[in-house]
Design a protein around this motif. Structure first.
Motif, PDB file in Angstrom:
ATOM      1  N   GLU A  82       3.282 -16.331   5.003  1.00 18.88           N
ATOM      2  CA  GLU A  82       3.965 -17.089   6.376  1.00 18.88           C
ATOM      3  C   GLU A  82       5.434 -16.385   6.933  1.00 18.88           C
ATOM      4  N   SER A  83       6.047 -15.538   6.265  1.00 20.74           N
ATOM      5  CA  SER A  83       7.009 -14.928   7.245  1.00 20.74           C
ATOM      6  C   SER A  83       7.040 -13.565   8.028  1.00 20.74           C
ATOM      7  N   GLY A  84       5.615 -12.980   7.776  1.00 19.86           N
ATOM      8  CA  GLY A  84       4.735 -12.074   8.269  1.00 19.86           C
ATOM      9  C   GLY A  84       5.804 -10.901   7.738  1.00 19.86           C
ATOM     10  N   LEU A  85       6.631 -10.508   6.976  1.00 12.40           N
ATOM     11  CA  LEU A  85       7.345  -9.666   6.265  1.00 12.40           C
ATOM     12  C   LEU A  85       5.581  -9.314   5.236  1.00 12.40           C
ATOM     13  N   ILE A  86       4.791 -10.047   4.973  1.00 18.50           N
ATOM     14  CA  ILE A  86       3.681  -9.396   4.336  1.00 18.50           C
ATOM     15  C   ILE A  86       2.619  -7.884   5.399  1.00 18.50           C
ATOM     16  N   VAL A  87       3.098  -7.675   5.938  1.00 21.01           N
ATOM     17  CA  VAL A  87       2.425  -6.667   7.121  1.00 21.01           C
ATOM     18  C   VAL A  87       3.774  -4.731   6.565  1.00 21.01           C
ATOM     19  N   ASP A  88       5.064  -5.418   6.758  1.00 22.26           N
ATOM     20  CA  ASP A  88       5.819  -4.108   5.866  1.00 22.26           C
ATOM     21  C   ASP A  88       5.137  -3.909   4.235  1.00 22.26           C
ATOM     22  N   ILE A  89       5.302  -5.458   3.758  1.00 25.42           N
ATOM     23  CA  ILE A  89       4.847  -5.443   2.272  1.00 25.42           C
ATOM     24  C   ILE A  89       3.230  -4.071   2.401  1.00 25.42           C
ATOM     25  N   GLY A  90       2.466  -4.832   2.854  1.00 29.13           N
ATOM     26  CA  GLY A  90       1.151  -4.212   2.925  1.00 29.13           C
ATOM     27  C   GLY A  90       1.114  -2.499   3.220  1.00 29.13           C
ATOM     28  N   ALA A  91       1.669  -2.659   4.283  1.00 27.76           N
ATOM     29  CA  ALA A  91       2.547  -1.189   4.493  1.00 27.76           C
ATOM     30  C   ALA A  91       3.107   0.096   3.156  1.00 27.76           C
ATOM     31  N   LEU A  92       3.507  -0.989   2.851  1.00 25.22           N
ATOM     32  CA  LEU A  92       4.188  -0.154   1.878  1.00 25.22           C
ATOM     33  C   LEU A  92       3.263  -0.059   0.355  1.00 25.22           C
ATOM     34  N   VAL A  93       2.742  -0.586   0.321  1.00 26.68           N
ATOM     35  CA  VAL A  93       1.578  -1.126  -0.911  1.00 26.68           C
ATOM     36  C   VAL A  93       0.939   0.574  -0.608  1.00 26.68           C
ATOM     37  N   LEU A  94       0.395   0.321   0.314  1.00 25.19           N
ATOM     38  CA  LEU A  94      -0.567   1.303   0.882  1.00 25.19           C
ATOM     39  C   LEU A  94      -0.113   2.932   0.302  1.00 25.19           C
ATOM     40  N   GLU A  95       1.326   2.934   1.322  1.00 27.58           N
ATOM     41  CA  GLU A  95       1.694   4.495   0.980  1.00 27.58           C
ATOM     42  C   GLU A  95       1.630   5.016  -0.565  1.00 27.58           C
ATOM     43  N   LYS A  96       2.308   3.992  -0.947  1.00 28.46           N
ATOM     44  CA  LYS A  96       2.287   3.929  -2.657  1.00 28.46           C
ATOM     45  C   LYS A  96       0.970   4.108  -3.570  1.00 28.46           C
ATOM     46  N   ALA A  97       0.107   4.026  -2.752  1.00 33.12           N
ATOM     47  CA  ALA A  97      -1.565   3.635  -3.542  1.00 33.12           C
ATOM     48  C   ALA A  97      -1.353   5.322  -3.717  1.00 33.12           C
ATOM     49  N   CYS A  98      -0.926   5.712  -2.149  1.00 31.55           N
ATOM     50  CA  CYS A  98      -1.755   7.011  -1.141  1.00 31.55           C
ATOM     51  C   CYS A  98      -0.535   8.113  -2.069  1.00 31.55           C
ATOM     52  N   ALA A  99       0.183   7.760  -1.794  1.00 30.44           N
ATOM     53  CA  ALA A  99       1.397   8.725  -2.768  1.00 30.44           C
ATOM     54  C   ALA A  99       0.725   8.725  -4.852  1.00 30.44           C
ATOM     55  N   GLN A 100       0.573   7.586  -5.427  1.00 32.18           N
ATOM     56  CA  GLN A 100       0.274   7.531  -6.284  1.00 32.18           C
ATOM     57  C   GLN A 100      -1.006   8.247  -6.511  1.00 32.18           C
ATOM     58  N   ILE A 101      -2.367   8.166  -5.966  1.00 34.57           N
ATOM     59  CA  ILE A 101      -3.371   9.214  -5.911  1.00 34.57           C
ATOM     60  C   ILE A 101      -3.270  10.849  -6.151  1.00 34.57           C
ATOM     61  N   ALA A 102      -2.277  11.074  -4.925  1.00 31.77           N
ATOM     62  CA  ALA A 102      -1.848  12.589  -5.000  1.00 31.77           C
ATOM     63  C   ALA A 102      -1.497  12.970  -6.126  1.00 31.77           C
ATOM     64  N   ALA A 103       0.096  11.827  -6.517  1.00 32.54           N
ATOM     65  CA  ALA A 103       0.289  12.911  -7.982  1.00 32.54           C
ATOM     66  C   ALA A 103      -0.855  13.120  -8.504  1.00 32.54           C
ATOM     67  N   TRP A 104      -1.997  11.973  -8.850  1.00 29.99           N
ATOM     68  CA  TRP A 104      -2.632  12.215 -10.397  1.00 29.99           C
ATOM     69  C   TRP A 104      -3.246  13.247 -10.087  1.00 29.99           C
ATOM     70  N   ARG A 105      -4.127  14.054  -8.256  1.00 29.77           N
ATOM     71  CA  ARG A 105      -4.340  15.147  -8.525  1.00 29.77           C
ATOM     72  C   ARG A 105      -3.689  15.694  -8.315  1.00 29.77           C
ATOM     73  N   ALA A 106      -2.125  16.383  -7.967  1.00 31.42           N
ATOM     74  CA  ALA A 106      -1.184  17.858  -8.229  1.00 31.42           C
ATOM     75  C   ALA A 106      -1.200  17.954  -9.402  1.00 31.42           C
ATOM     76  N   ALA A 107      -1.615  16.826 -10.474  1.00 28.10           N
ATOM     77  CA  ALA A 107      -1.603  16.673 -11.582  1.00 28.10           C
ATOM     78  C   ALA A 107      -2.791  17.238 -12.578  1.00 28.10           C
ATOM     79  N   GLY A 108      -3.392  17.252 -11.542  1.00 27.85           N
ATOM     80  CA  GLY A 108      -4.890  18.164 -12.179  1.00 27.85           C
ATOM     81  C   GLY A 108      -5.278  16.864 -13.213  1.00 27.85           C
ATOM     82  N   ILE A 109      -5.409  15.580 -12.742  1.00 27.74           N
ATOM     83  CA  ILE A 109      -6.137  14.387 -13.400  1.00 27.74           C
ATOM     84  C   ILE A 109      -6.738  13.788 -12.871  1.00 27.74           C
ATOM     85  N   PRO A 110      -8.552  13.813 -13.384  1.00 26.52           N
ATOM     86  CA  PRO A 110      -9.740  12.889 -12.194  1.00 26.52           C
ATOM     87  C   PRO A 110      -8.949  12.064 -11.690  1.00 26.52           C
TER      88      PRO A 110
END
Ligand code: C2E
Ligand code: CA
Ligand code: CA
Ligand code: CA
Length: 279
Positions: A82-110
Motif C-alpha cells: 500500500e505504501s510503495g515500500l514493497i518496491v524497495d523490499i522487493g529489490a532487497l529480496v532479489l539481492e539477497k536471493a542472488c547473494a545466497q545462490i552465489a554463496a552456495w555456488r562458491a561453497a561448492g554446494i549444488p
C-alpha cells in the motif's frame, strides 16, 4: 481522524486515529528495517512429485524485528504494498536471493533455482528488469537459477507494457511462474501470450483434493490445460500424505508444502541441497 460536528466542533474518533497512528508507526518501522537490513529469507523446497528430488526453492521474506522477533510477511507485506515500500523490499529480496545462490555456488554446494515473489507494484514500477539484470551480473549467475513468481493481478493493466516487460525477462532466460493460480483472473490466452513457464496452484485447490466433491476434477482440469500450454504445475500447500498420493496419481509435476518441508533458513536448506528426498 476528525469529523466536523453539527456546530463545527471537531469530534475526536479515537479508534480511527489509533489505526492511522499504528499504520504510520509501522510504515516508519518498515522504512527503518529497509535501511538497517532487518530482513532475511527463508527457503521452501519444491520437489519432483515423482522422485522427491529437490528441484528449486521459494524465497520467503521474514522481518527480524529487534523487539518483536520474526514478523511473518502477512503482517507487513500488505502495508508495504500500500505504501510503495514493497518496491524497495522487493529489490532487497532479489539481492539477497542472488547473494545466497552465489554463496552456495562458491561453497561448492549444488545450486538449484530460487524463485522470488514479485509484488504487482514492484512489477509495474518499471525497475524490475534492470534490477534483475544488475543482480545476475553482480553475482555472476546464469538466469536459469532465478525464477520470478508473479500473481495473476500482475497480468492486469496495460497489456502491451506487460507483454514487453515479460518478453524482456524471458529473453534474459528468467523463468516466470504464476503464483496462487486459480484465485485470480488470468485467461488461457494470457498464459500463452506471456509465455508463462509454471503454474503454482493455490493451496485452496490442494485442500479441496480431499475436502470437496469436485477437488480432484478441478486439479485434473488445471493439469490438462497446463499440458496443452506446455506449463509445469506445482501444487502449493501440500500438508498430508493423502494429498501427496493423489497428486502423484494425477501426475502433477511438482509439490511444495509443509508435508515436504516448511520454509527454513538458508543454512538448513543446505542438507536438502546435498541429498535427494525419497518418497
Ligand atoms: P505465497 O507466495 O503463496 O507463499 C506461500 C506461503 O504459504 C508461505 O507463507 C509459506 O510458508 C506458506 N506455506 C507453504 N506450505 C504450506 C502448507 O503446507 N500449509 C500452509 N498452511 N501454508 C504453507 P509466508 O512465508 O508466511 O508468506 C505469505 C505470503 O507473503 C506469500 O504467499 C507471499 O504472497 C508473501 N511473501 C512472502 N515473501 C515475499 C517476498 O519476498 N516478496 C513479496 N512480494 N511477497 C512475499
Ligand atoms: Ca509465492
Ligand atoms: Ca502461492
Ligand atoms: Ca497463497
Amino acid at each position: 481522524a476528525k469529523a466536523a460536528g453539527k456546530n463545527g466542533l471537531q469530534i475526536y474518533q479515537p479508534s480511527l486515529s489509533h489505526q492511522v497512528v499504528a499504520k504510520l508507526e509501522m510504515k516508519y518501522a518498515l522504512r527503518h528495517a529497509i535501511d538497517h537490513d532487518q530482513f532475511v529469507l527463508h527457503y521452501q523446497p519444491r520437489v519432483d512429485a515423482h522422485s522427491g528430488e529437490l528441484l528449486s526453492m521459494e524465497a520467503l521474506v521474514r522481518w527480524i524485528h529487534p523487539s518483536r522477533g520474526i514478523v511473518p510477511p502477512m503482517e507487513f507485506i500488505p502495508l508495504a504494498e500500500e505504501s510503495g515500500l514493497i518496491v524497495d523490499i522487493g529489490a532487497l529480496v532479489l539481492e539477497k536471493a542472488c547473494a545466497q545462490i552465489a554463496a552456495w555456488r562458491a561453497a561448492g554446494i549444488p545450486a538449484r533455482p530460487v524463485s522470488v515473489n514479485v509484488s504487482p507494484k514492484h512489477f509495474s514500477a518499471g525497475c524490475l528488469l534492470e534490477q534483475v539484470r544488475a543482480c545476475l551480473k553482480r553475482y555472476d549467475l546464469p538466469a536459469s537459477l532465478l525464477e520470478l513468481e508473479i500473481t495473476e493481478s500482475c497480468m492486469l493493466g496495460d497489456g502491451d507494457w506487460i507483454s514487453r516487460e515479460m518478453s524482456a525477462l524471458k529473453a534474459m532466460g528468467i523463468r516466470i511462474s504464476v503464483d496462487d493460480f486459480g484465485t485470480g483472473y488470468s485467461s488461457l490466452a494470457q498464459l500463452q501470450r506471456l509465455d508463462i513457464d509454471v503454474l503454482k496452484v493455490d493451496r485452496a485447490f490442494t485442500m479441496d483434493l480431499t475436502g470437496s466433491r469436485h477437488g480432484v476434477a478441478f486439479f485434473k482440469t488445471i493439469l490438462s490445460i497446463a499440458e496443452v500450454l506446455g506449463l509445469r504445475v506445482v501444487a502449493e500447500g501440500v500438508e498430508t500424505e493423502q494429498q501427496l498420493q493423489i497428486l502423484r496419481q494425477l501426475a502433477c509435476h511438482e509439490l511444495q508444502g509443509y508435508f515436504i518441508s516448511r520454509p527454513v533458513a538458508a543454512a538448513d536448506i543446505e542438507s536438502h541441497l546435498r541429498k535427494t528426498l525419497n518418497f
